[in-house]
Enzyme design. Structure first.
Site, PDB file in Angstrom:
ATOM      1  N   HIS A  57      -9.496  23.954  21.571  1.00  0.00           N
ATOM      2  CA  HIS A  57      -9.946  25.346  21.398  1.00  0.00           C
ATOM      3  C   HIS A  57     -10.591  25.532  20.030  1.00  0.00           C
ATOM      4  CE1 HIS A  57      -9.745  29.697  22.612  1.00  0.00           C
ATOM      5  NE2 HIS A  57     -10.202  29.745  21.368  1.00  0.00           N
ATOM      6  N   HIS A  59     -14.432  27.118  18.023  1.00  0.00           N
ATOM      7  CA  HIS A  59     -15.717  27.838  18.126  1.00  0.00           C
ATOM      8  C   HIS A  59     -16.708  27.161  17.184  1.00  0.00           C
ATOM      9  CE1 HIS A  59     -14.192  31.370  20.446  1.00  0.00           C
ATOM     10  NE2 HIS A  59     -13.046  30.915  19.947  1.00  0.00           N
ATOM     11  N   GLN A 152     -18.167  36.639  24.802  1.00  0.00           N
ATOM     12  CA  GLN A 152     -17.417  37.247  23.683  1.00  0.00           C
ATOM     13  C   GLN A 152     -17.295  38.775  23.793  1.00  0.00           C
ATOM     14  OE1 GLN A 152     -16.597  35.916  19.886  1.00  0.00           O
ATOM     15  NE2 GLN A 152     -15.357  37.673  20.452  1.00  0.00           N
ATOM     16  N   HIS A 210     -10.144  33.042  27.038  1.00  0.00           N
ATOM     17  CA  HIS A 210      -9.397  33.794  26.044  1.00  0.00           C
ATOM     18  C   HIS A 210      -8.620  34.836  26.851  1.00  0.00           C
ATOM     19  CE1 HIS A 210     -12.174  31.918  23.283  1.00  0.00           C
ATOM     20  NE2 HIS A 210     -11.567  32.464  22.249  1.00  0.00           N
ATOM     21  N   GLU A 213      -5.319  37.992  24.210  1.00  0.00           N
ATOM     22  CA  GLU A 213      -5.243  37.827  22.746  1.00  0.00           C
ATOM     23  C   GLU A 213      -5.059  39.218  22.159  1.00  0.00           C
ATOM     24  OE1 GLU A 213      -8.604  35.996  20.831  1.00  0.00           O
ATOM     25  OE2 GLU A 213      -7.549  35.789  18.933  1.00  0.00           O
ATOM     26  N   ASP A 309      -9.206  26.709  16.655  1.00  0.00           N
ATOM     27  CA  ASP A 309      -9.882  27.975  16.960  1.00  0.00           C
ATOM     28  C   ASP A 309     -11.065  28.218  16.025  1.00  0.00           C
ATOM     29  OD1 ASP A 309     -10.464  30.292  18.315  1.00  0.00           O
ATOM     30  OD2 ASP A 309      -8.689  31.401  17.683  1.00  0.00           O
ATOM     31  N   TRP A 315     -13.491  34.993  11.149  1.00  0.00           N
ATOM     32  CA  TRP A 315     -12.107  35.267  11.525  1.00  0.00           C
ATOM     33  C   TRP A 315     -11.093  34.478  10.720  1.00  0.00           C
ATOM     34  CZ3 TRP A 315     -16.097  34.636  15.058  1.00  0.00           C
ATOM     35  CH2 TRP A 315     -16.463  35.798  15.743  1.00  0.00           C
TER      36      TRP A 315
HETATM   37 FE   FE2 Z   1     -10.973  31.477  20.357  1.00  0.00          FE
END
Ligand code: FE2
Length: 429
Positions: A57, A59, A152, A210, A213, A309, A315
């Protein structure tokens, strides 16, 4: 005559002093006292030799974009999403490609040779898809990359997401993603899971959403994901990522949910670095940790992986794609400090995500790919404790990366000249 022997290896399952014979990029033999000749021998010296780390996982499209166009001042998920929205209009294929490629080289040096990356498909230009499909092909000799079509901004909520997801699949994206908790309503979330699962079943594709979350205990889309997986007979091909709402759910409901997930064959991915920083932000005290129920999921026989992630993006500002750092954080947050728990956390960044990605020929048996990492640690416990150095990273029997053993020089009148923080030299074990 073998190509390579790695001699004197400790293995993650606890076997010690094992020789690994390699020929034509595959493991030819793995046994104590291997009687064979080889063109090259690497002496592991009683250190841990493992199949590579796998990050199921990540990005890649946002990785290493930290500070563009500005820093996340609050550190929250929402400011991160807003920041990504500010960054998107100025993105180029080249910029995404260059950042992701740099990250891949970090991954290789860290012994991470399998990555499943989500790729945002809500920008109509699909720049990230273009960049990452190209990168996936170029990296194939060194690194297995799977791409997930990730809406997203919501599969139903974003105007063109359904069309763009189809376009991304046509461009070669491998896996279907989703974000049901971000749709406008719970019902839309349910409908998005159903629609995406239908699409995946029709196309014969894997799914990684996802899912939930959120700190909202009533975010229960994992239930629908599990039920749809059973309906379509897709056990072993579907993953629920994050599942943070499970942290806050009522225990009685969870006592029904976990057996359902186990029955469905849906895998779970926790992202400890991100979950511990982004969840619980609306709490005063006590503050929820927000990571899913890793220990209970594992105890039920569900395949649980840990993902990184984000690496230096809107983030999460930290990280160097070190999956041992991820395992260490997962271990702390889930309080997985029992003897077997260390091995379970190590498996959560190696063999478990390899199964999530359905990687072929992964492992430590004759016939498996000779993809191996030699760590500056004698076992998985020490590897996690030290975020141990990757001394050798080997792919198909060829050394891709090497690092010098980590040590500090001491300048003391008495005592050793160096320390390396391992237990080597202690006699009481
Ligand atoms: Fe993610």
């Amino acid at each position: 005559m073998l190509d390579l022997i790695i001699a004197g290896a400790n293995l993650p399952d606890g076997r010690r002093n094992i020789d690994i014979g390699i020929q034509n990029g595959r493991i030819a033999a793995i046994e104590p006292n291997l009687q064979a000749q080889a063109a090259e021998i690497i002496d592991a010296l009683g250190r841990l030799v493992t199949p590579p780390f796998i990050d199921a996982h990540l990005h890649l499209d946002s990785a290493l974009s930290l500070g563009q166009p500005r820093m996340n001042q609050s550190g929250t998920l929402l400011e991160g999403i807003a920041l990504w929205g500010e960054l998107k209009p100025g993105l180029t294929v080249e910029a995404i490609y260059e950042r992701a490629k740099k990250l891949c080289f970090w991954s290789i040096a860290r012994g991470t040779l399998g990555i499943r990356s989500h790729v945002d498909i809500c920008d109509d230009r699909l720049l990230a898809v273009q960049a990452l499909v190209k990168l996936r092909e170029e990296m194939k000799p060194w690194l297995d990359i799977q791409l997930v079509a990730f809406p997203q901004d919501g599969y139903f909520r974003a105007a063109n997401a359904r069309e763009n997801l189809e376009r991304a699949l046509a461009m070669g994206v491998d896996v279907i993603g989703g974000i049901p908790h971000f749709e406008r309503t719970m019902e839309d979330g349910t409908l998005s899971v159903q629609a995406l699962m239908r699409l995946a079943a029709t196309r014969g594709l894997m799914v990684d959403m996802h899912c939930d979350e959120s700190d909202d205990p009533l975010s229960r889309h994992i239930e629908t994901l599990a039920a749809e997986t059973i309906r379509h007979g897709m056990a072993g091909r579907v993953t629920g990522s994050h599942l943070t709402s499970m942290h806050s759910m009522d225990n009685y409901y969870v006592s029904k949910l976990i057996p359902l997930i186990a029955e469905s064959g849906v895998a779970a991915i926790a992202n400890p670095l991100i979950n511990i920083t982004l969840q619980g932000r609306h709490d005063t005290y006590p503050k929820r940790r927000g990571m899913t129920r890793v220990k209970e999921l594992m105890a039920a026989g569900i395949n649980v992986g840990f993902g990184h992630d984000c690496v230096m993006d809107p983030w999460y500002p930290l990280g160097s794609h070190d999956m041992l750092e991820v395992a260490a954080m997962g271990l702390h947050v889930a309080q997985l400090t029992g003897v077997e728990d260390f091995r379970a956390c190590f498996a959560a960044v190696t063999e478990n995500p390899a199964r999530i990605m359905n990687l072929e020929n992964y492992g430590l048996a004759p016939g498996c790919n000779a993809d191996l990492v030699i760590l500056q640690a004698e076992d998985s416990f020490e590897a996690i404790r030290l975020c141990a150095e990757r001394l050798y990273v080997i792919r198909r029997g060829r050394v891709l990366a090497q690092s010098a053993p980590r040590q500090s020089q001491l300048h003391l009148p008495d005592g050793p000249a160096t320390v390396d923080f391992t237990r080597a030299g202690l006699t009481d074990r």
